[in-house]
Scaffold this active site. Structure first.
Site, PDB file in Angstrom:
ATOM      1  CG  ASP A  10      36.545  40.262  46.784  1.00  0.00           C
ATOM      2  OD1 ASP A  10      36.313  39.522  47.746  1.00  0.00           O
ATOM      3  OD2 ASP A  10      36.048  40.086  45.646  1.00  0.00           O
ATOM      4  CG  LEU A  11      40.369  35.065  46.948  1.00  0.00           C
ATOM      5  CD1 LEU A  11      41.863  35.217  46.751  1.00  0.00           C
ATOM      6  CD2 LEU A  11      40.075  33.894  47.882  1.00  0.00           C
ATOM      7  CG  ASP A  12      36.129  33.987  45.674  1.00  0.00           C
ATOM      8  OD1 ASP A  12      36.955  33.145  45.292  1.00  0.00           O
ATOM      9  OD2 ASP A  12      35.557  33.924  46.778  1.00  0.00           O
ATOM     10  CB  THR A  18      37.419  31.596  42.436  1.00  0.00           C
ATOM     11  OG1 THR A  18      37.652  32.894  42.971  1.00  0.00           O
ATOM     12  CG2 THR A  18      38.649  30.737  42.578  1.00  0.00           C
ATOM     13  CE  LYS A  46      30.472  37.887  39.559  1.00  0.00           C
ATOM     14  NZ  LYS A  46      30.915  38.679  38.406  1.00  0.00           N
ATOM     15  CB  SER A 115      38.018  37.071  50.875  1.00  0.00           C
ATOM     16  OG  SER A 115      37.224  36.041  50.344  1.00  0.00           O
ATOM     17  CB  ALA A 116      32.524  36.800  51.690  1.00  0.00           C
ATOM     18  CB  SER A 117      36.082  32.878  50.188  1.00  0.00           C
ATOM     19  OG  SER A 117      36.398  31.502  50.083  1.00  0.00           O
ATOM     20  CG  ASN A 119      36.746  27.260  50.335  1.00  0.00           C
ATOM     21  OD1 ASN A 119      37.017  26.281  51.016  1.00  0.00           O
ATOM     22  ND2 ASN A 119      35.522  27.494  49.872  1.00  0.00           N
ATOM     23  CE  LYS A 146      33.798  41.350  51.080  1.00  0.00           C
ATOM     24  NZ  LYS A 146      34.585  40.849  49.939  1.00  0.00           N
ATOM     25  CD  GLU A 170      34.448  43.392  47.015  1.00  0.00           C
ATOM     26  OE1 GLU A 170      33.934  42.901  45.999  1.00  0.00           O
ATOM     27  OE2 GLU A 170      34.537  42.780  48.079  1.00  0.00           O
ATOM     28  CG  ASP A 171      34.327  40.513  42.029  1.00  0.00           C
ATOM     29  OD1 ASP A 171      34.443  40.547  43.271  1.00  0.00           O
ATOM     30  OD2 ASP A 171      33.866  39.532  41.418  1.00  0.00           O
TER      31      ASP A 171
HETATM   32  C1  BG6 Z   1      32.879  35.455  48.029  1.00  0.00           C
HETATM   33  C2  BG6 Z   1      32.294  35.076  46.685  1.00  0.00           C
HETATM   34  O1  BG6 Z   1      34.186  35.924  47.849  1.00  0.00           O
HETATM   35  O2  BG6 Z   1      32.920  34.324  48.896  1.00  0.00           O
HETATM   36  C3  BG6 Z   1      30.931  34.436  46.874  1.00  0.00           C
HETATM   37  O3  BG6 Z   1      32.171  36.226  45.886  1.00  0.00           O
HETATM   38  C4  BG6 Z   1      31.038  33.248  47.838  1.00  0.00           C
HETATM   39  O4  BG6 Z   1      30.437  34.006  45.622  1.00  0.00           O
HETATM   40  C5  BG6 Z   1      31.648  33.715  49.156  1.00  0.00           C
HETATM   41  O5  BG6 Z   1      29.765  32.683  48.084  1.00  0.00           O
HETATM   42  C6  BG6 Z   1      31.838  32.585  50.154  1.00  0.00           C
HETATM   43  O6  BG6 Z   1      32.808  31.723  49.641  1.00  0.00           O
HETATM   44  P1  BG6 Z   1      33.098  30.259  50.182  1.00  0.00           P
HETATM   45  O7  BG6 Z   1      34.385  29.871  49.475  1.00  0.00           O
HETATM   46  O8  BG6 Z   1      33.295  30.372  51.663  1.00  0.00           O
HETATM   47  O9  BG6 Z   1      31.930  29.425  49.829  1.00  0.00           O
HETATM   48 MG    MG Z   2      34.600  39.050  44.724  1.00  0.00          MG
END
Ligand code: BG6
Ligand code: MG
Length: 222
Positions: A10-12, A18, A46, A115-117, A119, A146, A170-171
């Site tokens: 996982d990333l964040d 972050t 998270k 990762s769900a992000s 970014n 997730k 994972e956190d």
């Molecule tokens: C996850 C974070 O990795 O990404 C969440 O744990 C976050 O807190 C999600 O909402 C989505 O991230 P982003 O960068 O697309 O807003």
């Molecule tokens: Mg995370």
């Protein structure tokens, strides 16, 4: 014969710190709306997508909002979050992560991001670790958030490995559940009391010894 496993990160909150920036950006929105939003509430966010996170925050105090307002807050949250990333560099990589990535590379183990992000890529670029990843699966690639295991299943597939051959770091509670539902080995990074559903839990990567990684690599499957 070399034994290989898929190592999925996982990333964040796992690779980079972050999670605190996501919290600060959401807190601003919550304050604006008069919703009490604590660090404990933040655990529920998270690993959860941006859209779902907003719904969870609004749900804390049963706030109803139009789609137009929700879209506006989602943009505001991300713009605010991105301001924290402007000066990001390798110093934001969490302790112990870099040595583990290096060790896995030395051992020629496949590595993926799950990762769900949305970014994720710029963060990997800014911190200079993009080249460590053989596959990247992020919020732009999945339709099910997730605890649905989709993100990790795609990552394992991209690495050419089965779920049983995959290890997920994972956190988040949602991420640990996703790994478990996907029949992968879940490794929680954080507090035991929060991540008790994980197969293993470590406070951070400095507590993970290479012997533990070797055991995972050599673990017989099936
Ligand atoms: C996850 C974070 O990795 O990404 C969440 O744990 C976050 O807190 C999600 O909402 C989505 O991230 P982003 O960068 O697309 O807003
Ligand atoms: Mg995370």
């Amino acid at each position: 014969m070399t034994t290989k496993k898929a190592f999925i990160f996982d990333l964040d909150g796992v690779i980079v710190d972050t999670a605190k920036y996501h919290f600060l950006a959401w807190k601003k929105i919550a304050d604006q709306l008069g919703i009490e939003f604590t660090l404990e509430h933040n655990e529920l966010l998270k690993g959860v997508s941006r859209v779902r996170s907003l719904d969870i925050i609004l749900g804390l105090e049963n706030v109803e909002a139009s789609q137009e307002d929700k879209d506006k807050w989602l943009i505001q949250k991300n713009e605010d979050y991105l301001t924290y990333l402007v000066d990001m560099d390798e110093n934001e990589i969490l302790p112990g992560v870099f040595p583990i990535l290096k060790y896995l590379k030395e051992k020629q183990q496949p590595i993926a991001l799950g990762s769900a992000s949305k970014n994720a890529r710029p963060i990997l670029e800014k911190t200079g670790i993009l080249s460590y990843f053989d596959a990247i699966v992020d919020g732009n690639d999945v339709s099910n958030a997730k605890p649905d295991p989709e993100v990790f299943l795609i990552a394992a597939k991209k690495l050419g490995m089965s779920p049983e051959q995959s290890i997920v770091f994972e956190d988040s509670i949602a991420g640990i559940q996703a790994a478990n539902i996907g029949k992968m080995i879940s490794v929680g990074i954080g507090e035991e009391k929060t991540l008790h559903e994980a197969r293993y839990v470590f406070q951070d990567f400095t507590h993970i010894e290479t012997r533990f990684i070797d055991n995972l690599i050599n673990k017989k499957i099936g």
